[in-house]
Each structure stands twice: as structure tokens, then as C-alpha cells.
Design a protein around this motif. Structure first.
Motif, PDB file in Angstrom:
ATOM      1  N   LEU A 272       0.814  -1.224   0.000  1.00  0.00           N
ATOM      2  CA  LEU A 272       0.000   0.000   0.000  1.00  0.00           C
ATOM      3  C   LEU A 272       0.845   1.271   0.000  1.00  0.00           C
ATOM      4  N   MET A 273       2.157   1.149   0.122  1.00  0.00           N
ATOM      5  CA  MET A 273       3.025   2.323   0.152  1.00  0.00           C
ATOM      6  C   MET A 273       2.891   3.208  -1.078  1.00  0.00           C
ATOM      7  N   PRO A 274       2.753   2.637  -2.301  1.00  0.00           N
ATOM      8  CA  PRO A 274       2.636   3.498  -3.493  1.00  0.00           C
ATOM      9  C   PRO A 274       1.467   4.474  -3.431  1.00  0.00           C
ATOM     10  N   TYR A 275       0.429   4.155  -2.652  1.00  0.00           N
ATOM     11  CA  TYR A 275      -0.707   5.072  -2.559  1.00  0.00           C
ATOM     12  C   TYR A 275      -0.364   6.305  -1.732  1.00  0.00           C
ATOM     13  N   PHE A 276       0.659   6.185  -0.906  1.00  0.00           N
ATOM     14  CA  PHE A 276       1.098   7.308  -0.076  1.00  0.00           C
ATOM     15  C   PHE A 276       2.344   7.974  -0.647  1.00  0.00           C
ATOM     16  N   GLU A 277       3.171   7.175  -1.319  1.00  0.00           N
ATOM     17  CA  GLU A 277       4.409   7.692  -1.915  1.00  0.00           C
ATOM     18  C   GLU A 277       4.671   6.949  -3.215  1.00  0.00           C
ATOM     19  N   GLY A 278       4.288   7.514  -4.299  1.00  0.00           N
ATOM     20  CA  GLY A 278       4.602   6.873  -5.568  1.00  0.00           C
ATOM     21  C   GLY A 278       3.369   6.615  -6.413  1.00  0.00           C
ATOM     22  N   THR A 279       3.446   5.530  -7.189  1.00  0.00           N
ATOM     23  CA  THR A 279       2.389   5.204  -8.150  1.00  0.00           C
ATOM     24  C   THR A 279       1.984   3.752  -7.983  1.00  0.00           C
ATOM     25  N   PRO A 280       0.683   3.431  -7.989  1.00  0.00           N
ATOM     26  CA  PRO A 280       0.221   2.043  -7.869  1.00  0.00           C
ATOM     27  C   PRO A 280       0.790   1.152  -8.965  1.00  0.00           C
ATOM     28  N   ILE A 282      -0.712  -0.962 -10.932  1.00  0.00           N
ATOM     29  CA  ILE A 282      -1.530  -0.942 -12.138  1.00  0.00           C
ATOM     30  C   ILE A 282      -2.316   0.368 -12.175  1.00  0.00           C
ATOM     31  N   GLU A 283      -2.268   1.034 -13.316  1.00  0.00           N
ATOM     32  CA  GLU A 283      -2.942   2.326 -13.446  1.00  0.00           C
ATOM     33  C   GLU A 283      -4.450   2.200 -13.189  1.00  0.00           C
ATOM     34  N   GLY A 284      -4.987   3.131 -12.427  1.00  0.00           N
ATOM     35  CA  GLY A 284      -6.408   3.113 -12.117  1.00  0.00           C
ATOM     36  C   GLY A 284      -6.737   2.518 -10.765  1.00  0.00           C
ATOM     37  N   MET A 285      -5.776   1.833 -10.146  1.00  0.00           N
ATOM     38  CA  MET A 285      -6.008   1.258  -8.824  1.00  0.00           C
ATOM     39  C   MET A 285      -6.018   2.361  -7.772  1.00  0.00           C
ATOM     40  N   THR A 286      -6.840   2.190  -6.743  1.00  0.00           N
ATOM     41  CA  THR A 286      -6.944   3.164  -5.663  1.00  0.00           C
ATOM     42  C   THR A 286      -6.737   2.471  -4.320  1.00  0.00           C
ATOM     43  N   LEU A 287      -6.505   3.277  -3.290  1.00  0.00           N
ATOM     44  CA  LEU A 287      -6.308   2.725  -1.953  1.00  0.00           C
ATOM     45  C   LEU A 287      -7.543   1.959  -1.487  1.00  0.00           C
ATOM     46  N   SER A 288      -8.713   2.541  -1.698  1.00  0.00           N
ATOM     47  CA  SER A 288      -9.949   1.879  -1.269  1.00  0.00           C
ATOM     48  C   SER A 288     -10.156   0.554  -2.002  1.00  0.00           C
ATOM     49  N   PHE A 289      -9.788   0.513  -3.289  1.00  0.00           N
ATOM     50  CA  PHE A 289      -9.905  -0.723  -4.067  1.00  0.00           C
ATOM     51  C   PHE A 289      -9.018  -1.813  -3.466  1.00  0.00           C
ATOM     52  N   SER A 290      -7.765  -1.482  -3.180  1.00  0.00           N
ATOM     53  CA  SER A 290      -6.836  -2.471  -2.627  1.00  0.00           C
ATOM     54  C   SER A 290      -7.280  -2.954  -1.252  1.00  0.00           C
ATOM     55  N   VAL A 291      -7.796  -2.045  -0.437  1.00  0.00           N
ATOM     56  CA  VAL A 291      -8.269  -2.430   0.895  1.00  0.00           C
ATOM     57  C   VAL A 291      -9.441  -3.408   0.782  1.00  0.00           C
TER      58      VAL A 291
END
Length: 316
Positions: A272-280, A282-291
Motif C-alpha cells: 500500500l506504500m505506493p498510494y502514499f508515496e509513488g504510483t500504484p 496498475i494504473e487506475g487502482m486506488t487505496l480503497s480498491f486495494s483495501v
């Protein structure tokens, strides 16, 4: 429930292998620190009074590279560094000129995989070993619901994982202070998120960093626990979990290059680090989606473990 957890905790620490795992983790951290110490001795950290001018020149070079890059990920990295450099210049925060305690604690986070390996081993055997040794019958003849028995085992696994993480964090902090010393000034971490830079305590940042990096460990331990409960085979649980631990992310990255459905794979969401620092990944992915995906896998693993464990006949 507390009594059951205490009982499981005692079982874990009655095994000599548990102390061997802890010793290996401490020795690995020590060796890692000594190796980095020798590497830092060969590196010259030179502070400069013209750091602001250097950062301005670096931003000009990064801007040119960003304009010439075709990779969206590279452009994001260049933009992030430019924004952080600009924040340093604006708020007069010089970059670090020496390797210190928090740098080592950050580097030692790589050893979370070692802690994860040991957690998987415990998780894989905590149910299967009861069937192997025949002690499962002694557990089930007690007037305690099977759900409570299995839940106490899983909670013990989580406590053991947290225990190893605390040991790693505390010991790496001590080794870092001894070998590298503390920072020369108040340690501040510049956090970059959605184009905005914010200041964060290094201690708080490290706690968050270790927490986010332990998600993969927890999910794999949960999967090993499920396999242990369903198949009563600790070797299968250990082997499959360790294999996925070291190859899952790489295989997911390869699949993500061609298939959009790769974002639903567990290992596309454990970092989950890319959501806070960087880029996911796969393009279009969000923090809520991963959770949500992680929670779905978490529920699936537990459903299989508890359903099969409750239905299994162990009278024979």
C-alpha cells in the motif's frame, strides 16, 4: 479466550525452534548493520553550504529528464523529487549529509521478510501439528466451541507477528544508534502524496512504514493458516506460502503488463506504500480498491479455514 491464547503462546515458546528464529532475526540485523557500517565508511558524505543552489540545478536537470521521458512512472518519480527539492528550498530544510539511526531502521525493514518467513512457519504448523500429534482430540473434547479454539490460534499468530516486528524495530533502532549515531538535527521525513509535501516525524513514519510493509506477511500467514486448517499439512502450507512470498509480486507484475484483471490478484494489493508515496502497480487502482480486495481475500481464507475445521470429523 484469553486462556486459550495464553495456552497457544506457551506452546510456541516451549519449542526450541522459536528461540532459534528470534536469534536468527537478531543476528541477521546485526550482520546487516555491520555490513552497512563498512559500506558507509567507504562513502564520503560531504555537506555543503550551497545545497540550495545544488537542488535548484538538480531540479533543472530533472525537469529536462521528465519532459524527455515517455514512461508515466518515471515522470511521476521525477515530479516527486522536484517537488520535494522545491519544498526543501522554500522551507530551508537541508538534505541529510550523513547516514544515521533512522536510515538504518528504514534499511532494516528489508528483514521484515525474514520475520514473515518465521511467522508463516508458525502459522502453518499451529493447526496441522495438532492433527499430526493427535492432540486435536484433547482440544475438542473440552467444552469450548471449535470457533473459539481456531480463533485463539489465529490471534496467537498475529501476536507472534507483532512480537517479531517489535523486536526488529527496537533492535534495529539500538544497532542503528550504536553504529551510526542519531541525526544531527530534528529528524523530519518529507512525505509526498498527490503532489503535496508534508513534514512527518521520522519515528511516526517508520511505524507507518513497518506497518504497511507487514501487510504481505500477515496475508501470507493467514493463507498458511487456512491451508494448515483445511489440508492438515504444514509442509504444503509452508512450501506454497514461501513460494508465493518470494515470487507472487514478480509474477503479478508480469501479468499486469498484459492483463487488466491482474489488479484483482492478492499480490497486486499487498503493497500500500505506493498510494502514499509513488504510483500504484496498475494504473487506475486506488487505496480503497486495494483495501476491499485485501479484505475479500482475508474473509475467504478465514471462511475456508473455519468452515472446514468445524465440519471435519476427528473422532476416528
Amino acid at each position: 479466550m484469553i486462556g486459550l491464547i495464553q495456552n497457544e503462546w506457551m506452546k510456541i515458546f516451549k519449542r526450541p525452534g522459536t528461540y532459534v528464529m528470534i536469534a536468527i532475526l537478531l543476528i541477521a540485523t546485526t550482520i546487516f548493520g555491520v555490513v552497512l557500517k563498512f559500506e558507509q565508511n567507504d562513502t564520503n558524505f560531504e555537506g555543503t553550504k550551497n545545497w540550495e543552489q545544488n537542488l535548484k540545478q538538480e531540479n533543472v536537470a530533472l525537469q529536462r529528464q521528465m519532459e524527455g521521458s515517455r514512461s508515466p512512472l518515471e515522470k511521476q518519480d521525477f515530479k516527486k523529487q522536484i517537488t520535494i527539492n522545491s519544498y526543501r528550498i522554500k522551507h530551508h530544510i537541508p538534505p541529510e549529509t550523513s547516514y544515521h539511526l533512522w536510515d538504518f531502521v528504514n534499511s532494516a525493514a528489508e528483514l521484515i521478510d525474514v520475520a514473515g518467513l518465521f511467522t508463516i512457519i508458525i502459522s502453518a504448523g499451529i493447526v496441522a501439528s495438532e492433527f499430526t500429534w493427535g492432540t486435536i482430540k484433547l482440544l475438542l473434547i473440552r467444552p469450548i466451541m471449535r470457533v473459539k479454539i481456531l480463533l485463539s490460534k489465529y490471534l496467537t499468530i498475529l501476536l507472534y507477528a507483532i512480537f517479531l516486528l517489535v523486536i526488529l524495530f527496537a533492535y534495529s533502532s539500538a544497532i542503528g544508534a550504536i553504529l551510526f549515531g542519531t541525526a544531527d538535527h530534528s529528524s523530519i521525513y518529507l512525505n509526498y502524496n498527490n503532489g503535496i509535501v508534508s513534514e512527518q516525524s521520522m519515528f511516526v513514519h517508520m511505524l507507518i512504514y513497518y506497518g504497511l510493509n507487514s501487510i504481505n506477511m500477515i496475508m501470507l500467514a493467514t493463507m498458511a493458516f487456512m491451508i494448515s486448517a483445511v489440508f492438515r499439512n504444514s509442509s504444503l502450507a509452508v512450501g506454497l506460502s514461501i513460494f508465493l512470498m518470494f515470487t507472487g509480486t514478480q509474477l503479478t507484475e508480469l501479468l499486469s503488463l498484459k492483463f487488466s484483471w491482474a489488479k484483482y490478484i492478492l499480490f497486486a494489493n499487498t503493497d500500500l506504500m505506493p498510494y502514499f508515496e509513488g504510483t500504484p502497480l496498475i494504473e487506475g487502482m486506488t487505496l480503497s480498491f486495494s483495501v476491499v480486495v485485501l479484505f475479500a481475500y482475508f474473509l475467504l481464507f478465514h471462511f475456508l479455514a473455519f468452515y472446514v475445521f468445524n465440519k471435519r470429523d476427528v473422532a476416528a
